[in-house]
Design a protein around this motif. Sequence first.
Motif, PDB file in Angstrom:
ATOM      1  N   TYR A  57       1.408   6.801  -6.762  1.00 20.26           N
ATOM      2  CA  TYR A  57       0.273   7.643  -7.155  1.00 20.26           C
ATOM      3  C   TYR A  57       0.634   9.128  -7.060  1.00 20.26           C
ATOM      4  N   TYR A 100       2.291   1.785  -3.535  1.00 21.85           N
ATOM      5  CA  TYR A 100       1.273   2.261  -4.482  1.00 21.85           C
ATOM      6  C   TYR A 100       0.893   3.716  -4.215  1.00 21.85           C
ATOM      7  N   ASN A 101       0.806   4.109  -2.950  1.00 17.07           N
ATOM      8  CA  ASN A 101       0.485   5.499  -2.627  1.00 17.07           C
ATOM      9  C   ASN A 101       1.577   6.449  -3.096  1.00 17.07           C
ATOM     10  N   GLN A 147      -5.179  -2.356  -0.439  1.00 18.12           N
ATOM     11  CA  GLN A 147      -5.903  -1.400   0.388  1.00 18.12           C
ATOM     12  C   GLN A 147      -6.173  -0.116  -0.397  1.00 18.12           C
ATOM     13  N   SER A 148      -6.899   0.788   0.219  1.00 19.10           N
ATOM     14  CA  SER A 148      -7.281   2.030  -0.450  1.00 19.10           C
ATOM     15  C   SER A 148      -6.061   2.917  -0.700  1.00 19.10           C
ATOM     16  N   ILE A 149      -6.105   3.660  -1.803  1.00 19.30           N
ATOM     17  CA  ILE A 149      -5.062   4.620  -2.141  1.00 19.30           C
ATOM     18  C   ILE A 149      -5.658   6.016  -2.029  1.00 19.30           C
ATOM     19  N   LEU A 150      -4.960   6.892  -1.307  1.00 18.96           N
ATOM     20  CA  LEU A 150      -5.469   8.245  -1.096  1.00 18.96           C
ATOM     21  C   LEU A 150      -5.266   9.107  -2.345  1.00 18.96           C
ATOM     22  N   ASN A 193       0.823  -1.208   0.000  1.00 22.34           N
ATOM     23  CA  ASN A 193       0.000   0.000   0.000  1.00 22.34           C
ATOM     24  C   ASN A 193       0.858   1.258   0.000  1.00 22.34           C
TER      25      ASN A 193
END
Length: 254
Positions: free
Chosen positions: A107, A103-104, A158-161, A100
């Motif tokens: 992003y 990936y964040n 998981q979620s990415i901001l 996670n």
Amino acid sequence: MLLKASPALSLLSSSSGGGGGNLFPLPSRNSSNLLFTSRGSTFSVKAAKGTNTKSLTGVVFEPFEEVKKEMDLVPTTPLVSLARHKFADDSEAAINDQINVEYNVSYIYHALYAYFDRDNVGLKGFAKFFNDSSLEERGHAEMFMEYQNKRGGRVKLQSILMPISEFDHEEKGDALYAMELALSLEKLTNEKLLKLQSVGVKNNDVQLVDFVESEFLGEQVEAIKKISEYVAQLRRMGKGHGVWHFDQMLLHEV
């Protein structure tokens, strides 16, 4: 292998008269039988000269008890990993957290690429640098995903901001602000990697520790050093014409 004497040995009797002699008769020099000699309360097993292994009787071989235990640990249900071995649950969770993080960061770097690629910003070197950085961080995430599967864990994304889209700082300008942000992200990633490594140490997971140290930690130190130099150079040149020359350096850098 465990070497055991079968109960058939108890059927043998001593052929020597009286007491105090060998428990079993001594074979002749050319005999192919086993030699059993009494030593207190135990006996040793030796092969006489010219022993033919096919003539061995009363001796059986069994698998290691440890192997039997491991065989009991092999799962039979189809949804459980067969490859998982000495892999703790918190190690699995820490790897998913690191995925996670990667990936964040990727992003945010992609958002920086999109900003510098705008027509009214036009800094193609910065755009290239941050696009390459975004792809690199995503590649790191995929490496952790592959390792997770290799160890028998489950990848849970998981979620990415959502990152910001404007990076033009009033005092620092966009180039310096973006590079300082990149330096902060690299240091944050390094902290997360060190935390993951400590989880491996706590669980005595030598393989996880080796993976993190050999594939990521050295590279992370190099990245921090490189971007630190970029920040120092951009601070020297300010927001003027030097930024364009710096951008050209990034554009043509291999």
